[in-house]
Design an enzyme around this catalytic site. Structure first.
Site, PDB file in Angstrom:
ATOM      1  N   ASP A  57       0.914  -1.299   0.029  1.00  0.00           N
ATOM      2  CA  ASP A  57       0.075  -0.123   0.100  1.00  0.00           C
ATOM      3  C   ASP A  57       1.008   1.130   0.020  1.00  0.00           C
ATOM      4  O   ASP A  57       1.787   1.314   0.464  1.00  0.00           O
ATOM      5  CB  ASP A  57      -0.860  -0.047   1.159  1.00  0.00           C
ATOM      6  CG  ASP A  57      -1.982   0.777   1.114  1.00  0.00           C
ATOM      7  OD1 ASP A  57      -2.748   0.919   2.139  1.00  0.00           O
ATOM      8  OD2 ASP A  57      -2.456   1.421   0.197  1.00  0.00           O
ATOM      9  N   HIS A  74       3.383   3.936  -8.901  1.00  0.00           N
ATOM     10  CA  HIS A  74       3.304   2.403  -9.266  1.00  0.00           C
ATOM     11  C   HIS A  74       4.631   1.850  -9.855  1.00  0.00           C
ATOM     12  O   HIS A  74       4.942   0.721  -9.578  1.00  0.00           O
ATOM     13  CB  HIS A  74       2.268   2.241 -10.291  1.00  0.00           C
ATOM     14  CG  HIS A  74       0.939   2.407  -9.485  1.00  0.00           C
ATOM     15  ND1 HIS A  74       0.337   1.824  -8.599  1.00  0.00           N
ATOM     16  CD2 HIS A  74      -0.156   3.408  -9.993  1.00  0.00           C
ATOM     17  CE1 HIS A  74      -0.687   2.383  -7.866  1.00  0.00           C
ATOM     18  NE2 HIS A  74      -0.995   3.187  -9.102  1.00  0.00           N
ATOM     19  N   LEU A 169      11.892 -19.910  -3.757  1.00  0.00           N
ATOM     20  CA  LEU A 169      10.879 -19.239  -3.300  1.00  0.00           C
ATOM     21  C   LEU A 169       9.497 -19.260  -4.153  1.00  0.00           C
ATOM     22  O   LEU A 169       9.726 -19.039  -5.626  1.00  0.00           O
ATOM     23  CB  LEU A 169      11.260 -17.649  -3.075  1.00  0.00           C
ATOM     24  CG  LEU A 169      10.051 -16.708  -2.820  1.00  0.00           C
ATOM     25  CD1 LEU A 169       9.682 -16.836  -1.326  1.00  0.00           C
ATOM     26  CD2 LEU A 169      10.266 -15.329  -3.335  1.00  0.00           C
TER      27      LEU A 169
END
Lengths: 283, 266
Positions: A57, A74, A169
């Site tokens: 956020d 962004h 991962l």
């Protein structure tokens, strides 16, 4: 006993302001390296969370603070996410689920949505070129993928297929995702299985629902901890079922500013609670 | 001249005394460990570091408690005018061990009533609070009847839930939908939506509002299985152990919520 790691974490917060990224979101070389090396040394591999959930956020607010366009925020967020994914992989975290786009985000302006979809596509492509091939990272996407542009759906399928056998991962990107919809879809899947006769049951239970949730694609479907940036203290319809016993870590930093040092602090906070026996034994 | 609330001051000073004793206990334990090890120098160094860390955290606790005292005594003006109407539904999540302290729970409910909150949901995983719900309601009513003017003027809608009202309820709702649309249905199966699940929960008796704010009391920073379906936009605040709850900290958490602006993803 209060672990020394917490002492160092709290003292580091008194230091003057850290190195800042450039407007394109690139880290200056060697930024805060000593701090990071010091914090890494205090983490215990035994208490490392297996699955970390991340709500990214603050991109828009980060851009606004600097007088930049939301798109720049962004872009910086995308670059930071790539670094954090790499950091998590290095630290031995097995699964990272990042909340990239919620179903509520479809209410944003068309221009912003179009930009975000392009950003996601570029991110996945750069992930394929770099982290998947060189760091053995596996990629998956969850959410209502049918609502995404076809080119993005295609990029997702390609990346998932290419990294299917990777053992490092497991990076999961939640796009067009709703925690409530996740539960409803799980119920639908079970109901259809019963209707077709592939599942013999008269009663759906919690375990059956959990099996069909979207996060049940990895070895560790339920996150051990949730990190949310930008100071907001809520789940925003993200993994609500799965986060029942996850430790929450809410950071005031805006996402593009949330770097490796902040990740290590979050992990140290988690490890303190686990090692001190505060973790819920309901898990 | 400041008009001090001496009851609050005495409580605050007693707290300082207990923290000092606690610090002394920790030093004693550390001292015992030194003599069980051969490397005296290393453990002495550890002890000194531990002492510094303990003093630091003692100082942090002291500052937090002082702030809480100032807030609850009304010295901090910004906390005086609290718009409690923004908190339409409050959830309080308690660790089941903490929930056994019924007097503390009652004290918390009393504070919430005095602040003007109307709808409170108490949750603990094991259902300890469900067993003491009647006692809590009776105590609150009797305090109103016995002349506690502030409690008497206000009322509290109390909902008490446990783990079975969460995931288990959603599974039951899923069963309801399975039987309604898939097993016994003659018509075409509809595309189920979140509204259908919400309606199913209401049909089987689990319809309840989504809390605006959730306060978690206990050592763990998680919601311990609170009904996930109701948590979409709930603000979550970890308050620490119930035994150290402070009125000032409660006001601070609620005020912070009233200042928040939610975008709901837009």
């Amino acid at each position: 006993m209060i672990p020394l790691v917490l002492f160092h974490n709290s003292m580091s917060s008194l230091k003057p302001c850290r190195a800042t990224k450039t407007t394109t979101g690139e880290w200056p070389n060697g930024a805060r390296e000593n701090e990071v090396i010091r914090l890494r040394g205090y983490l215990n591999q035994e208490f490392m969370p297996k699955h970390v959930a991340l709500i990214m956020d603050g991109n828009g607010r980060w851009a606004k603070k600097r007088g930049l366009a939301v798109q720049d925020g962004h872009k910086s967020g995308r670059i930071n996410l790539k670094y954090l994914t790499y950091n998590c992989s290095n630290l031995g975290i097995k699964m990272l689920t990042a909340y990239a786009f919620s179903t509520e985000n479809w209410n944003r302006s068309r221009m912003e949505i179009a930009f975000l979809m392009t950003t996601f596509e570029e991110f996945i492509q750069s992930l394929v070129e770099d982290l998947m091939t060189r760091h053995d990272i596996r990629f998956s996407a969850i959410g209502e993928k049918s609502r995404l542009p076809e080119s993005l759906q295609s990029a997702i399928s390609k990346a998932e297929e290419m990294s299917r056998t990777n053992k490092g991962l497991h990076f999961v990107m939640a796009m067009s995702y709703s925690g409530r919809n996740d539960v409803v879809e799980a119920a639908k899947i079970i109901a259809k299985k019963v209707e077709r006769g592939t599942l013999q049951t008269s009663e759906i239970d919690e375990a059956m629902l959990e099996q069909e949730l979207m996060t049940n694609i990895g070895q560790f479907p339920n996150p051990d901890m949730l990190i949310r940036t930008s100071g907001e203290l809520r789940l925003s319809n993200f993994l609500m079922w799965q986060l029942a016993y996850s430790q929450f870590y809410f950071s005031d930093k805006l996402f593009p500013d949330f770097g490796e040092e902040d990740l290590l602090e979050a992990l140290a906070s988690y490890q303190y609670r686990v090692s001190a026996g505060f973790e819920s034994d309901w898990k | 001249m400041l008009d001090m609330d001496f009851v609050h001051l005495a409580t605050f000073l007693r707290w300082i005394e207990s923290k000092a004793l606690d610090l002394g206990d920790r030093m004693q334990k550390g001292y015992k460990r030194i003599w069980s090890s051969g490397d005296l120098g290393l453990y002495l160094l550890w002890l000194i570091m531990h002492l510094i860390v303990s003093i630091w955290y003692f100082a942090v606790d002291l500052v937090n408690s002082l702030e809480s005292y100032l807030i609850s005594s009304g010295f901090m003006k910004q906390y005086k005018d609290l718009d409690i109407s923004k908190v339409r539904y409050l959830a309080v999540v308690l660790d089941s061990e903490e929930a056994l302290d019924t007097m503390k729970v009652l004290e918390l409910l009393r504070w919430l009533t005095v602040m003007g909150l109307r709808n409170v949901c108490l949750y603990d995983p094991e259902g300890v609070l469900k067993r003491s719900k009647d006692a809590l309601s009776l105590w609150l009513r009797s305090e109103g009847a016995n002349g506690d003017a502030l409690v008497k003027q206000k009322y509290l809608n109390l909902e008490v839930i446990s783990f079975t009202d969460g995931k288990h309820a959603v599974a039951k709702a899923a069963n309801f939908l399975l039987k309604k649309h898939y097993v016994n249905a003659d018509a075409e199966v509809p595309e189920l939506t979140e509204s259908d699940m919400a309606d199913a929960l209401a049909e089987i008796g689990y319809a309840a509002p989504e809390p605006d704010l959730m306060l978690i009391y206990g050592p763990v920073r998680c919601h311990l299985g609170f009904p996930a379906w109701r948590l979409r936009y709930t603000e979550i605040v970890h308050m620490g152990p119930l035994k150290s709850m402070k009125y000032g900290a409660l006001i601070k958490a609620i005020r912070r919520y009233t200042m928040v602006r939610q975008n709901y993803g837009t």
